[in-house]
Design a protein around this motif. Structure first.
Motif, PDB file in Angstrom:
ATOM      1  N   HIS A  31      33.443 -14.158  14.075  1.00  0.00           N
ATOM      2  CA  HIS A  31      34.351 -13.008  13.999  1.00  0.00           C
ATOM      3  C   HIS A  31      33.571 -11.718  13.789  1.00  0.00           C
ATOM      4  O   HIS A  31      33.824 -10.700  14.448  1.00  0.00           O
ATOM      5  N   LEU A  34      31.823 -10.804  16.974  1.00  0.00           N
ATOM      6  CA  LEU A  34      32.774 -10.292  17.952  1.00  0.00           C
ATOM      7  C   LEU A  34      33.131  -8.840  17.658  1.00  0.00           C
ATOM      8  O   LEU A  34      33.220  -8.013  18.580  1.00  0.00           O
ATOM      9  N   ILE A  35      33.310  -8.520  16.400  1.00  0.00           N
ATOM     10  CA  ILE A  35      33.587  -7.127  16.015  1.00  0.00           C
ATOM     11  C   ILE A  35      32.441  -6.222  16.452  1.00  0.00           C
ATOM     12  O   ILE A  35      32.666  -5.138  16.998  1.00  0.00           O
ATOM     13  N   VAL A  37      30.349  -6.723  18.920  1.00  0.00           N
ATOM     14  CA  VAL A  37      30.386  -6.615  20.380  1.00  0.00           C
ATOM     15  C   VAL A  37      31.466  -5.620  20.802  1.00  0.00           C
ATOM     16  O   VAL A  37      31.237  -4.780  21.686  1.00  0.00           O
ATOM     17  N   GLU A  38      32.630  -5.702  20.187  1.00  0.00           N
ATOM     18  CA  GLU A  38      33.706  -4.768  20.514  1.00  0.00           C
ATOM     19  C   GLU A  38      33.301  -3.337  20.223  1.00  0.00           C
ATOM     20  O   GLU A  38      33.597  -2.428  21.013  1.00  0.00           O
ATOM     21  N   ARG A  39      32.626  -3.115  19.116  1.00  0.00           N
ATOM     22  CA  ARG A  39      32.158  -1.760  18.793  1.00  0.00           C
ATOM     23  C   ARG A  39      31.154  -1.273  19.829  1.00  0.00           C
ATOM     24  O   ARG A  39      31.199  -0.114  20.255  1.00  0.00           O
ATOM     25  N   VAL A  41      30.885  -2.229  22.985  1.00  0.00           N
ATOM     26  CA  VAL A  41      31.595  -1.957  24.237  1.00  0.00           C
ATOM     27  C   VAL A  41      32.330  -0.621  24.147  1.00  0.00           C
ATOM     28  O   VAL A  41      32.300   0.177  25.089  1.00  0.00           O
ATOM     29  N   ALA A  42      32.963  -0.364  23.027  1.00  0.00           N
ATOM     30  CA  ALA A  42      33.683   0.906  22.855  1.00  0.00           C
ATOM     31  C   ALA A  42      32.717   2.084  22.924  1.00  0.00           C
ATOM     32  O   ALA A  42      33.008   3.100  23.557  1.00  0.00           O
ATOM     33  N   SER A  45      31.628   2.554  26.498  1.00  0.00           N
ATOM     34  CA  SER A  45      32.712   3.149  27.284  1.00  0.00           C
ATOM     35  C   SER A  45      32.767   4.657  27.052  1.00  0.00           C
ATOM     36  O   SER A  45      32.965   5.433  27.989  1.00  0.00           O
TER      37      SER A  45
END
Length: 80
Positions: A31, A34-35, A37-39, A41-42, A45
């Motif tokens: 978890h 994953l957090i 990775v999401e950061r 990607v954001a 972007s």
């Protein structure tokens, strides 16, 4: 005999609890990763959007320079 069965069941339950605790730790680790990775990607972007904005701004500058150059060429009668 009943005490042996109860002890065996307790040992199995303790082993199951230990496995579940290990799985919880792994899930927490996944978890957290994953957090991250999401950061990432954001953030990427946002950087891509900023880069696209810069490209659009540069295109507008080039368009204005082309317009000015065409106007200069017309005034100097350098065009056909």
């Amino acid at each position: 005999m009943t005490a042996d069965v109860e002890n065996l069941i307790l040992e199995h339950l303790k082993a199951i609890q230990a496995e579940m605790a290990a799985m919880r730790r792994r899930i927490d680790d996944i978890h957290e990763r994953l957090i991250n990775v999401e950061r990432l990607v954001a953030r990427q972007s946002t950087e891509v959007a900023h880069t696209q904005s810069e490209v659009i701004t540069d295109r507008h500058r080039v368009d204005r320079i082309e317009q000015r150059l065409e106007r200069i060429e017309r005034r100097l009668e350098l065009t056909d």
